[in-house]
Scaffold this active site. Structure first.
Site, PDB file in Angstrom:
ATOM      1  CE  LYS A  65      41.418  37.010  40.187  1.00 20.32           C
ATOM      2  NZ  LYS A  65      40.359  37.767  39.583  1.00 20.32           N
ATOM      3  CE  LYS A  90      39.525  38.482  31.600  1.00 11.99           C
ATOM      4  NZ  LYS A  90      39.328  39.782  32.215  1.00 11.99           N
ATOM      5  CE  LYS A 122      43.944  42.813  38.551  1.00  8.77           C
ATOM      6  NZ  LYS A 122      42.913  43.019  37.569  1.00  8.77           N
TER       7      LYS A 122
HETATM    8  N1  AQP Z   1      38.898  32.836  39.249  1.00  4.20           N
HETATM    9  C1  AQP Z   1      37.692  33.366  39.266  1.00  4.20           C
HETATM   10  N2  AQP Z   1      36.647  32.721  39.837  1.00  4.20           N
HETATM   11  C2  AQP Z   1      35.391  33.253  39.838  1.00  4.20           C
HETATM   12  N3  AQP Z   1      35.105  34.447  39.269  1.00  4.20           N
HETATM   13  C3  AQP Z   1      36.108  35.131  38.673  1.00  4.20           C
HETATM   14  N4  AQP Z   1      36.163  36.307  38.017  1.00  4.20           N
HETATM   15  C4  AQP Z   1      37.435  36.540  37.615  1.00  4.20           C
HETATM   16  N5  AQP Z   1      38.229  35.532  37.979  1.00  4.20           N
HETATM   17  C5  AQP Z   1      37.446  34.628  38.646  1.00  4.20           C
HETATM   18  C6  AQP Z   1      35.013  37.166  37.794  1.00  4.20           C
HETATM   19  O1  AQP Z   1      34.909  37.423  36.400  1.00  4.20           O
HETATM   20  C7  AQP Z   1      34.329  38.713  36.210  1.00  4.20           C
HETATM   21  C8  AQP Z   1      35.112  39.455  35.193  1.00  4.20           C
HETATM   22  O2  AQP Z   1      36.408  39.714  35.668  1.00  4.20           O
HETATM   23  P1  AQP Z   1      37.330  40.816  35.014  1.00  4.20           P
HETATM   24  O3  AQP Z   1      37.935  40.308  33.797  1.00  4.20           O
HETATM   25  O4  AQP Z   1      36.565  42.047  34.809  1.00  4.20           O
HETATM   26  O5  AQP Z   1      38.394  41.126  36.105  1.00  4.20           O
HETATM   27  P2  AQP Z   1      39.236  40.208  37.049  1.00  4.20           P
HETATM   28  O6  AQP Z   1      38.433  39.849  38.230  1.00  4.20           O
HETATM   29  O7  AQP Z   1      40.464  40.975  37.311  1.00  4.20           O
HETATM   30  O8  AQP Z   1      39.523  38.880  36.188  1.00  4.20           O
HETATM   31  P3  AQP Z   1      40.881  38.137  35.937  1.00  4.20           P
HETATM   32  O9  AQP Z   1      40.620  36.992  35.059  1.00  4.20           O
HETATM   33  O10 AQP Z   1      41.581  37.857  37.190  1.00  4.20           O
HETATM   34  O11 AQP Z   1      41.687  39.166  35.076  1.00  4.20           O
HETATM   35  P4  AQP Z   1      43.083  39.802  35.337  1.00  4.20           P
HETATM   36  O12 AQP Z   1      44.048  38.683  35.346  1.00  4.20           O
HETATM   37  O13 AQP Z   1      43.206  40.714  34.147  1.00  4.20           O
HETATM   38  O14 AQP Z   1      43.000  40.518  36.634  1.00  4.20           O
HETATM   39  C9  AQP Z   1      34.299  39.402  37.582  1.00  4.20           C
HETATM   40  O15 AQP Z   1      32.984  39.343  38.076  1.00  4.20           O
HETATM   41  C10 AQP Z   1      35.202  38.552  38.418  1.00  4.20           C
HETATM   42  O16 AQP Z   1      34.809  38.556  39.769  1.00  4.20           O
END
Ligand code: AQP
Length: 354
Positions: free
Chosen positions: A217, A220, A115
């Site tokens: 992966k 968002k 990040k």
């Molecule tokens: N691609 C994924 N596959 C399975 N699980 C996922 N999670 C996120 N992406 C995937 C799970 O969703 C939960 C919430 O995630 P979060 O929003 O708190 O943080 P993150 O993991 O950083 O999610 P993103 O979508 O990737 O957001 P950004 O882009 O902002 O970093 C967690 O349990 C995560 O494991």
């Protein structure tokens, strides 16, 4: 192993549109776990500040994640649903954990490296300390089980390391309080105040990948909206994104083994399997030998069938923000009471005067 009272905790950041990865990797597990467990589900708004400080739509985002929790089937009366900033004890325990965690441990966190990108000097201190706050989110309730996607595995290992170091460093102080629990870690008996949290990662879709690149992966923050299916996407958007999803020219294999080295095919079959609650082998038994021109329309129908009711309910809930805020306030009050109990015990263990 744990003799702590089982308690499930997990959180989701209000940092953008929730996508299919968040749903299959996390939220759907939250729903299933509430059947037989005491659960606390949190919109982790303090975490949302770590990568970007100013969010014009913070309030809407918090409500939208809450709406997704409720629309997916989380019961806020039987369990606790709240946003993190309502419970300042998370931040207080995180400070104590900042003093427990070692710089060397934090330096190994791959999510920070991903990040922060190349210009690490410009990353916020909050982004660096994120896993310490995450450990506090969980341990301020002395939660034992955390349903998450695979990307969070390393952070949960860190939470265990922090809990273990706190337990060992304060061993002599925990003992006389009578607040500790005898647990065994490996072969070692430990008198612990904080439990060794267990990640709940297994499931049909621990890692949903981008629709544009099967090696990344679904996220968002991916600049391409075509890379993910959002929970708020309508039928047309879902259909377009799946039609445009990257694939390879070959037909689907008849067995899961044949998906090796074909990340995009593997991802789409995995999504189908997770949405249908079937195994990949079972899906391939039906679609093996078929081209994507046959498989994709079936996947579109399935995705719309599963997501449309959630989408409709989220939209309905979002029209009544006062109701969502009331759910969060009620959850916040109940969470605060539990967190304050832990913090009073932690203050006593450390020796703060209160
Ligand atoms: N691609 C994924 N596959 C399975 N699980 C996922 N999670 C996120 N992406 C995937 C799970 O969703 C939960 C919430 O995630 P979060 O929003 O708190 O943080 P993150 O993991 O950083 O999610 P993103 O979508 O990737 O957001 P950004 O882009 O902002 O970093 C967690 O349990 C995560 O494991």
């Amino acid at each position: 192993m744990t003799e702590f009272k089982p308690l499930v905790f997990s959180g989701v950041q209000p940092t953008g549109n929730l996508h299919l990865g968040n749903y299959l990797g996390a939220i759907r597990k939250f729903v299933a776990l509430q059947e037989n467990n005491d659960c606390i589900y949190c919109v982790v708004d303090l975490h949302a500040l770590t990568a970007q400080l100013v969010h014009e739509d913070m309030t809407t985002q918090i409500r939208s994640i809450t709406a997704a929790f409720l629309a997916a089937g989380i019961d806020p009366k039987k369990h606790i649903v709240f946003n993190q900033s309502q419970v300042p004890q998370h931040a207080e325990l995180a400070w104590i954990f900042n003093c427990v965690a070692r710089i060397g441990w934090m330096n190994r966190m791959t999510q920070f490296k991903d990040k922060a990108g190349k210009d690490r000097e410009q990353a916020s201190l909050g982004l660096y300390a994120y896993p310490s706050l995450m450990a506090a989110d969980i341990l301020v309730y002395r939660a034992t089980h955390v349903p998450v996607g695979e990307d969070q595995k390393q952070h949960l290992e860190l939470a265990r390391d922090i809990a273990m170091k706190f337990n060992l460093d304060f061993r002599e102080k925990i003992m006389p309080t009578g607040l500790g629990v005898d647990i065994t870690v490996g072969e070692e008996p430990v008198h612990a105040y904080f439990p060794m949290v267990e990640p709940l990662i297994d499931g049909p879709a621990p890692r949903v990948m981008s629709l544009k690149d099967g090696t990344k992966k679904m996220s968002k923050s991916d600049p391409s909206d075509l890379s993910r299916i959002n929970l708020m996407d309508d039928q047309e958007a879902i259909s377009k994104k799946i039609r445009k999803a990257k694939t390879d020219p070959d037909a689907l294999p008849s067995e899961a083994e044949g998906l090796k080295g074909r990340p995009e095919a593997d991802n789409l079959v995995g999504i189908f399997a997770a949405l249908a609650d079937r195994s990949k082998a079972d899906v391939l038994a039906e679609f093996g030998g078929q081209q994507f021109s046959v498989f994709k329309p079936a996947l579109i129908d399935l995705a719309v069938e599963v997501l449309a009711p959630i989408n409709a309910e989220m939209r309905r809930l979002m029209e009544d923000p006062a109701h969502i805020d009331a759910v969060l306030r009620d959850g916040g009050e109940r969470a605060r009471a539990r967190a304050e109990k832990t913090m009073n015990e932690v203050r006593d263990i450390i020796g703060f005067v209160r």
